[in-house]
Design a protein around this motif. Structure first.
Motif, PDB file in Angstrom:
ATOM      1  N   HIS A  88       0.838  -1.201   0.000  1.00 50.24           N
ATOM      2  CA  HIS A  88       0.000   0.000   0.000  1.00 50.24           C
ATOM      3  C   HIS A  88       0.869   1.246   0.000  1.00 50.24           C
ATOM      4  O   HIS A  88       2.080   1.183   0.221  1.00 50.24           O
ATOM      5  CB  HIS A  88      -0.950   0.010   1.205  1.00 50.24           C
ATOM      6  CG  HIS A  88      -0.261   0.098   2.524  1.00 50.24           C
ATOM      7  ND1 HIS A  88       0.373  -0.973   3.117  1.00 50.24           N
ATOM      8  CD2 HIS A  88      -0.091   1.146   3.376  1.00 50.24           C
ATOM      9  CE1 HIS A  88       0.888  -0.605   4.266  1.00 50.24           C
ATOM     10  NE2 HIS A  88       0.638   0.685   4.459  1.00 50.24           N
ATOM     11  N   ASP A  89       0.227   2.385  -0.265  1.00 45.15           N
ATOM     12  CA  ASP A  89       0.920   3.664  -0.189  1.00 45.15           C
ATOM     13  C   ASP A  89       0.315   4.475   0.953  1.00 45.15           C
ATOM     14  O   ASP A  89      -0.521   3.968   1.706  1.00 45.15           O
ATOM     15  CB  ASP A  89       0.853   4.420  -1.527  1.00 45.15           C
ATOM     16  CG  ASP A  89      -0.542   4.884  -1.912  1.00 45.15           C
ATOM     17  OD1 ASP A  89      -1.469   4.887  -1.065  1.00 45.15           O
ATOM     18  OD2 ASP A  89      -0.727   5.260  -3.082  1.00 45.15           O
ATOM     19  N   HIS A  90       0.755   5.706   1.101  1.00 44.31           N
ATOM     20  CA  HIS A  90       0.216   6.591   2.131  1.00 44.31           C
ATOM     21  C   HIS A  90      -0.423   7.826   1.524  1.00 44.31           C
ATOM     22  O   HIS A  90      -0.404   8.896   2.122  1.00 44.31           O
ATOM     23  CB  HIS A  90       1.300   6.977   3.132  1.00 44.31           C
ATOM     24  CG  HIS A  90       1.545   5.920   4.156  1.00 44.31           C
ATOM     25  ND1 HIS A  90       2.486   6.044   5.145  1.00 44.31           N
ATOM     26  CD2 HIS A  90       0.966   4.709   4.363  1.00 44.31           C
ATOM     27  CE1 HIS A  90       2.477   4.966   5.899  1.00 44.31           C
ATOM     28  NE2 HIS A  90       1.570   4.139   5.441  1.00 44.31           N
ATOM     29  N   HIS A 167      -7.577   7.436   3.620  1.00 43.41           N
ATOM     30  CA  HIS A 167      -7.614   6.497   2.499  1.00 43.41           C
ATOM     31  C   HIS A 167      -6.190   6.241   2.024  1.00 43.41           C
ATOM     32  O   HIS A 167      -5.257   6.977   2.366  1.00 43.41           O
ATOM     33  CB  HIS A 167      -8.454   7.057   1.348  1.00 43.41           C
ATOM     34  CG  HIS A 167      -7.799   8.239   0.686  1.00 43.41           C
ATOM     35  ND1 HIS A 167      -7.817   9.504   1.228  1.00 43.41           N
ATOM     36  CD2 HIS A 167      -7.078   8.331  -0.456  1.00 43.41           C
ATOM     37  CE1 HIS A 167      -7.147  10.329   0.440  1.00 43.41           C
ATOM     38  NE2 HIS A 167      -6.686   9.636  -0.586  1.00 43.41           N
ATOM     39  N   CYS A 168      -6.050   5.195   1.251  1.00 42.72           N
ATOM     40  CA  CYS A 168      -4.768   4.885   0.617  1.00 42.72           C
ATOM     41  C   CYS A 168      -5.060   4.006  -0.594  1.00 42.72           C
ATOM     42  O   CYS A 168      -6.195   3.592  -0.812  1.00 42.72           O
ATOM     43  CB  CYS A 168      -3.820   4.183   1.593  1.00 42.72           C
ATOM     44  SG  CYS A 168      -4.299   2.492   2.032  1.00 42.72           S
ATOM     45  N   ARG A 185      -8.731   2.413  -1.021  1.00 42.40           N
ATOM     46  CA  ARG A 185      -9.327   1.855   0.191  1.00 42.40           C
ATOM     47  C   ARG A 185      -9.562   2.963   1.207  1.00 42.40           C
ATOM     48  O   ARG A 185      -8.628   3.711   1.537  1.00 42.40           O
ATOM     49  CB  ARG A 185      -8.430   0.787   0.796  1.00 42.40           C
ATOM     50  CG  ARG A 185      -8.998   0.257   2.130  1.00 42.40           C
ATOM     51  CD  ARG A 185      -8.304  -0.961   2.618  1.00 42.40           C
ATOM     52  NE  ARG A 185      -8.645  -2.089   1.762  1.00 42.40           N
ATOM     53  CZ  ARG A 185      -8.016  -3.251   1.816  1.00 42.40           C
ATOM     54  NH1 ARG A 185      -7.020  -3.436   2.650  1.00 42.40           N
ATOM     55  NH2 ARG A 185      -8.365  -4.232   1.014  1.00 42.40           N
ATOM     56  N   ALA A 186     -10.782   3.071   1.673  1.00 42.84           N
ATOM     57  CA  ALA A 186     -11.094   3.999   2.756  1.00 42.84           C
ATOM     58  C   ALA A 186     -10.589   3.369   4.055  1.00 42.84           C
ATOM     59  O   ALA A 186     -10.680   2.154   4.247  1.00 42.84           O
ATOM     60  CB  ALA A 186     -12.597   4.228   2.841  1.00 42.84           C
ATOM     61  N   LEU A 187     -10.022   4.189   4.916  1.00 40.01           N
ATOM     62  CA  LEU A 187      -9.484   3.718   6.182  1.00 40.01           C
ATOM     63  C   LEU A 187     -10.337   4.242   7.325  1.00 40.01           C
ATOM     64  O   LEU A 187     -10.498   5.446   7.495  1.00 40.01           O
ATOM     65  CB  LEU A 187      -8.040   4.189   6.364  1.00 40.01           C
ATOM     66  CG  LEU A 187      -7.053   3.687   5.317  1.00 40.01           C
ATOM     67  CD1 LEU A 187      -5.706   4.377   5.475  1.00 40.01           C
ATOM     68  CD2 LEU A 187      -6.894   2.172   5.402  1.00 40.01           C
ATOM     69  N   GLY A 188     -10.882   3.337   8.088  1.00 41.07           N
ATOM     70  CA  GLY A 188     -11.696   3.716   9.243  1.00 41.07           C
ATOM     71  C   GLY A 188     -10.863   3.766  10.508  1.00 41.07           C
ATOM     72  O   GLY A 188      -9.676   3.455  10.512  1.00 41.07           O
TER      73      GLY A 188
END
Length: 193
Positions: A88-90, A167-168, A185-188
């Motif tokens: 993944h990235d940031h 997100h990332c 991808r949404a990050l919760g």
């Protein structure tokens, strides 16, 4: 905005504020990496008990602090045995990551090729990071995986992001070849109590 008080939280915020005030990215991340290692190794920083509670089927993300003035955020991540991420990235943000307990395996990747939403990567280094170790990611060198290699121990890491990490992009391997497909991808966030 402090989500929850815990021993060392004000010392942590102080060193992050001082580092972010530097302005230049390598100076920010270098200063933060060293300061985070010192805080963890000296036991000044004692994270709240909730960050040692894993989430079923995925790693947990708990935001401990977000600076209204400087914009950065501090997120504790909890990794049950065997849990990890895809490549993944940031989302173009710098990050400093420190291990507070347990051990994590961090592998960095360089992109080799891309075609539309398909990518090929090459691993360029992996480290086993234990308590008191920290690393940093500065875009465009931000592609990596994190995994708890333990079969029986929870790991906890602290992540300081340039902003709120909402997100990332994740890269899912395609079964038929060495390519990965890029997905947003949404990050919760998990609750802090």
């Amino acid at each position: 905005m402090l989500t929850i008080e815990f021993p060392g939280c004000h010392a942590l915020i102080g060193v992050i504020d001082a580092a972010v005030a530097q302005g230049a990215l390598p100076a920010i991340t270098d200063q933060l990496r060293h300061a985070l290692c010192r805080l963890i190794r000296s036991d000044t920083l004692q994270l709240p008990p909730c960050v040692f509670e894993p989430a079923a089927g995925r790693y947990a993300r708990r935001e401990l602090y977000r600076s209204d003035t400087l914009g950065y955020s501090v997120v504790a991540m909890t990794w049950a045995p065997g849990q990890g991420t895809l490549i993944h990235d940031h989302a173009g943000m710098w990050c400093v990551e420190g291990v507070c307990s347990g051990e994590l395996e961090v592998t960095q990747y360089d992109p080799l090729d891309s075609r539309a939403d398909r990518y090929r990567f090459q691993p360029v280094g992996a480290i086993q990071a234990g308590p008191g170790s920290a690393g940093s990611l500065i875009p465009p060198h931000e592609y990596h995986t994190i995994r708890n290699p333990s079969e029986d121990t929870i790991a906890v890491s602290l992540h300081i992001y340039a902003g709120a990490m909402t997100h990332c992009a994740v890269f899912e391997p395609l079964p038929e070849d060495s390519w990965y497909v890029r997905r947003e991808r949404a990050l919760g966030l998990d609750p802090v109590h």
